[in-house]
Design an enzyme around this catalytic site. Structure first.
Site, PDB file in Angstrom:
ATOM      1  N   SER A 101      65.003  84.202  73.683  1.00 52.86           N
ATOM      2  CA  SER A 101      65.169  82.783  73.967  1.00 52.86           C
ATOM      3  C   SER A 101      66.384  82.517  74.868  1.00 52.86           C
ATOM      4  O   SER A 101      66.428  82.956  76.004  1.00 52.86           O
ATOM      5  CB  SER A 101      65.273  82.017  72.646  1.00 52.86           C
ATOM      6  OG  SER A 101      65.210  80.627  72.843  1.00 52.86           O
ATOM      7  N   ASP A 244      65.186  77.032  78.864  1.00 53.57           N
ATOM      8  CA  ASP A 244      65.898  78.247  78.467  1.00 53.57           C
ATOM      9  C   ASP A 244      65.038  79.451  78.827  1.00 53.57           C
ATOM     10  O   ASP A 244      64.006  79.314  79.497  1.00 53.57           O
ATOM     11  CB  ASP A 244      66.256  78.215  76.975  1.00 53.57           C
ATOM     12  CG  ASP A 244      65.030  78.221  76.072  1.00 53.57           C
ATOM     13  OD1 ASP A 244      63.928  77.850  76.543  1.00 53.57           O
ATOM     14  OD2 ASP A 244      65.157  78.590  74.893  1.00 53.57           O
ATOM     15  N   ASP A 246      62.876  81.447  77.429  1.00 53.68           N
ATOM     16  CA  ASP A 246      61.446  81.539  77.108  1.00 53.68           C
ATOM     17  C   ASP A 246      60.750  80.187  77.203  1.00 53.68           C
ATOM     18  O   ASP A 246      59.606  80.042  76.793  1.00 53.68           O
ATOM     19  CB  ASP A 246      61.222  82.161  75.731  1.00 53.68           C
ATOM     20  CG  ASP A 246      61.764  81.305  74.595  1.00 53.68           C
ATOM     21  OD1 ASP A 246      62.658  80.477  74.844  1.00 53.68           O
ATOM     22  OD2 ASP A 246      61.295  81.474  73.455  1.00 53.68           O
ATOM     23  N   ASP A 248      60.942  77.351  75.676  1.00 50.97           N
ATOM     24  CA  ASP A 248      60.562  76.493  74.551  1.00 50.97           C
ATOM     25  C   ASP A 248      61.564  75.358  74.359  1.00 50.97           C
ATOM     26  O   ASP A 248      61.359  74.475  73.522  1.00 50.97           O
ATOM     27  CB  ASP A 248      60.366  77.290  73.257  1.00 50.97           C
ATOM     28  CG  ASP A 248      61.638  77.953  72.741  1.00 50.97           C
ATOM     29  OD1 ASP A 248      62.663  77.965  73.459  1.00 50.97           O
ATOM     30  OD2 ASP A 248      61.606  78.481  71.611  1.00 50.97           O
TER      31      ASP A 248
END
Length: 452
Positions: A101, A244, A246, A248
């Site tokens: 992440s 960010d 990834d 999400d």
């Protein structure tokens, strides 16, 4: 949380705390759990972000899954919410996302989604964890060894889903948008989603979109907004949008370069959803870190706030329990259940542009700046994972925290918590006097550094 799984999957430094062997055993364990409850040959989607170690973990996890009889669809570099969506879309049995992440590139992580597109329950995570750490023998049995299948083309379905959030075939808005893709997962999707055909009236530009395996989240993305804010002001953009690693999470900045955090995004969306009559149960779900100004605004608007512990999994659990369709965190995890089963930065961005198109004469600062924030100070203290629990129950730490609470009285609050994803203890104070809050935070930080 268990020994491996934190609030957002398994996380650690690649090759050190998080090894290829652990990835292989996770693949074995996930497939074994799936096989125990399935009468058919199971299928798992595997995706990854742009980290250098992603290939290694993809290979290890895939080998484990196949060795226990699961077929694997490899979708390559994709956002985490794409994996969650595609699990439901193609009726797979599970999804595995390889990502740390917002963490630096030397970290990696593994998130597991069930067939419904939600992260695994605590019970199932515990079952998988027991198998990973235990000494059980793994045998493929009668289902046969799994195959590796191409997921080529599947990501198109996810991109179409995100684009569908924007309802307008035409738009009076003539807005210039700068996206910061964090050199992460959105680098493979955002340019295809946010094009003039899908978002008429918006001239979208992109930065931090050339991943090299080690530059993910480096001085860019939603964890480092300075460059985006500066470019938005200098180049005359109407809004900046950052994801960010990834994708999400989503944070924004207005035309003045001022931060639009998750609290402000949630507040704007919730009010608009209430106007449209689609704010189910007239409620929004937020965490303990949510700014007091958010609560004050929601009270004025007649909207109920359901509060949870920090972590998007807890937000989602409360949303499902209470029947809310919107929830999120200050960090930019925004969950819109009408479109996604998890936080989705690109869905959030699409909803933000939809709001701007609805009010073409209003600036981003007007649309997202109605919430008046109460000063907050956040300080992170590095504490080894194995010491976090001891620090939290330390008598000197508890005593200092109580002392600060007494000083704040009814005019503020303090929240002390261990990070669920990093070797950190996080301090957050809220009140009227930022200078005093900073002093209190540093006092507590010094105590924690002695105890760690």
């Amino acid at each position: 949380m268990g020994k491996l799984f934190g609030t957002d999957g398994i996380r650690g430094i690649a090759g050190k705390e998080l090894t290829a062997e652990l990835g292989f055993r996770l693949g074995l364990s996930v497939a074994k759990v799936l096989n125990e409850t399935s009468r058919h040959k199971t299928c798992v989607i595997v995706g990854k972000d742009t980290r250098l170690s992603g290939d290694m973990f993809e290979a290890a996890i895939t080998a484990g899954l196949c060795a226990m009889g699961s077929d694997v669809y490899l979708v390559g570099v994709v956002p985490t919410p794409a994996v969650a969506y595609l699990v439901r879309e193609i009726k797979a049995d599970a999804g595995v996302m390889i990502s740390a992440s917002h963490n630096p590139s030397e970290y990696n992580g593994i998130k597991v989604f069930g067939a419904a597109g939600y992260k695994l329950s605590d019970e199932l995570e515990s079952k998988v964890e027991e198998l990973i750490l235990g000494d059980a023998e793994f045998h493929c049995g009668c289902q046969g060894i799994g195959r590796v299948l191409t997921g080529s083309g599947l990501i198109d379905r996810y991109e179409e889903r995100v684009a569908s959030v924007f309802k307008r075939k035409q738009s009076k808005a003539k807005k210039k948008v700068l996206f910061d893709l964090s050199n992460g997962s959105a680098s493979t999707t955002a340019k295809y989603i946010f094009n003039p055909e899908n978002f008429p009236g918006f001239d979208c530009h992109f930065m931090s979109c050339d991943p090299d395996g080690i530059n993910i989240n480096r001085n860019c993305g939603s964890t480092e907004m300075n460059a985006l804010c500066r470019y938005v002001v200098d180049e005359g953009y109407d809004i900046g949008i950052a994801f960010d690693g990834d994708a999400d999470r989503c944070l924004m900045c207005d035309e003045n370069g001022d931060l639009i955090d998750g609290d402000r995004i949630l507040s704007a969306f919730a009010v608009e959803m209430k106007k449209d009559g689609c704010l189910t149960n007239n409620a929004v779900v937020a965490t303990k870190l949510t700014n007091l100004g958010f609560h004050q605004m929601m009270k004025q608007e007649g909207i109920t706030v359901r509060q949870t512990d920090v972590g998007d999994r807890y937000v989602l659990e409360e949303m499902l329990r209470y029947g809310a369709v919107i929830g999120g965190e200050q960090s930019g995890h925004v969950i819109l259940l009408d479109y996604a089963t998890t936080g989705d930065g690109q869905v959030t961005a699409a909803m933000g542009l939809e709001l701007m198109a609805r009010y073409p004469d209003k600036r981003a600062s007007e649309l997202f700046g109605k919430m008046v924030k109460v000063p907050q100070v956040a300080v992170n203290v590095e504490v080894p994972n194995e010491r976090k629990a001891a620090v939290m129950v330390s008598s000197s730490v508890i005593e200092k925290k109580r002392e600060i609470e007494t000083r704040l009285g009814d005019n503020g609050r303090i929240l002390l918590r261990p990070s669920g994803t990093e070797p950190l203890v996080r301090i957050m104070l809220e009140g009227n006097d930022r200078e005093a809050l900073t002093a209190y935070a540093n006092e507590l930080k010094e105590i924690i550094e002695v105890e760690r």
